[in-house]
Every structure is written in C-alpha cells, then in structure tokens.
Design a protein around this motif. Structure first.
Motif, short mmCIF file in Angstrom:
data_model
loop_
_atom_site.label_atom_id
_atom_site.label_comp_id
_atom_site.label_asym_id
_atom_site.label_seq_id
_atom_site.Cartn_x
_atom_site.Cartn_y
_atom_site.Cartn_z
N UNK A 71 -0.84 -3.87 -7.91
CA UNK A 71 -0.89 -2.53 -7.45
C UNK A 71 -1.56 -1.06 -7.91
N UNK A 72 -3.07 -0.73 -7.95
CA UNK A 72 -3.01 -0.27 -9.12
C UNK A 72 -2.54 0.99 -8.60
N UNK A 73 -2.53 2.37 -10.32
CA UNK A 73 -2.46 3.51 -9.34
C UNK A 73 -0.43 3.55 -9.38
N UNK A 74 -0.29 2.52 -10.16
CA UNK A 74 1.08 3.18 -9.08
C UNK A 74 2.21 3.47 -9.94
N UNK A 75 2.63 4.41 -11.24
CA UNK A 75 3.20 4.10 -12.64
C UNK A 75 4.54 3.65 -12.22
N UNK A 76 5.12 4.82 -10.77
CA UNK A 76 6.44 4.70 -10.70
C UNK A 76 6.66 3.59 -10.18
N UNK A 77 6.15 2.69 -9.43
CA UNK A 77 6.47 1.22 -8.93
C UNK A 77 6.21 -0.06 -10.58
N UNK A 78 4.88 0.68 -10.75
CA UNK A 78 4.38 -0.87 -11.96
C UNK A 78 6.08 -0.20 -13.36
N UNK A 79 6.61 0.44 -12.98
CA UNK A 79 7.75 0.09 -13.97
C UNK A 79 9.04 0.29 -13.37
N UNK A 104 1.00 -1.31 0.26
CA UNK A 104 0.17 -0.26 -0.02
C UNK A 104 0.73 1.40 -0.18
N UNK A 105 2.19 1.29 0.02
CA UNK A 105 3.10 2.57 0.23
C UNK A 105 4.02 2.27 -1.37
N UNK A 106 2.87 3.18 -2.10
CA UNK A 106 3.68 3.81 -3.54
C UNK A 106 5.29 3.58 -3.61
#
Length: 110
Positions: free
Chosen positions: A81-89, A40-42
């Motif tokens: 986890x939705x809405x975390x583009x930086x973490x996804x990258x 839960x922590x981006x």
C-alpha cells in the motif's frame, strides 16, 4: 478497530503473558482480518502491524501460529500500500519478529 489494535500492541509490548493469552484466546485471527480488511486505513494498518510484531516477539508458538494463519502474506500486502511509512515500518518490524528465533519460521517469512 485502530484503537483495539493499538491497545493490543501496548498490552503485549513488554508482557509475554499477555502475548500468550492473546494467541490462546484466538486473537490472531481478528488481528489478521483487520490487516486484510483495512488496507486503505493507514492507522489500522500501522496499529495492527505493530500489535502483530509485539505478539510474535519472543514466542516460537506465537510466531508459528501467526504464520500458519497467513500473517506473512497480510504483512506483504500492507507493504504494497503506497504512502504509509508508519505502516510500512510496523510491517517490517512484524516480519522481523516472525523471522526471529528458528530456521523454520525464518524460511516461512522468506
């Protein structure tokens, strides 16, 4: 935790000795726990994924150890986890680092 992951990422970015020392010292387990326990922590996700990408880069030993400890599963969870583009990258870069190098690690990431 985010700052610790960021520091590990920076220390291992261009220094293979730091990457090897981190793994020898047992640093992968706490890094993977940070991924698991802080979905839960981006910021934590982004920094932990980035650190894992750097640690796995260029070292078959590090890649195999990370995969043995369940890194691929933790990275896939981060991607969900939705809405975390930086973490996804960062998670994608880490998966790429894990898959590079040899057929064995590539199969495990698939």
């Amino acid at each position: 935790i985010s700052s610790a992951c960021d520091a590990m990422s920076a220390a291992s970015l261009k220094n293979s000795e730091n990457r090897e020392a981190f793994v020898r010292a047992g640093g992968l387990q706490p890094l993977l726990l940070a991924l698991r326990d802080h979905l839960g922590n981006p910021r934590v996700l982004a920094h932990a994924c980035g650190a894992l990408a750097n640690v796995a880069f260029g070292s078959a030993v590090n890649r195999r150890e990370a995969l043995r400890l369940g890194a691929a599963e933790h990275l896939v969870a981060a991607l969900q986890v939705p809405g975390n583009a930086l973490a996804h990258e960062s998670a994608c870069l880490a998966l790429r680092s894990l898959a590079l190098g040899d057929e064995e690690t590539r199969r495990q990431v698939e």
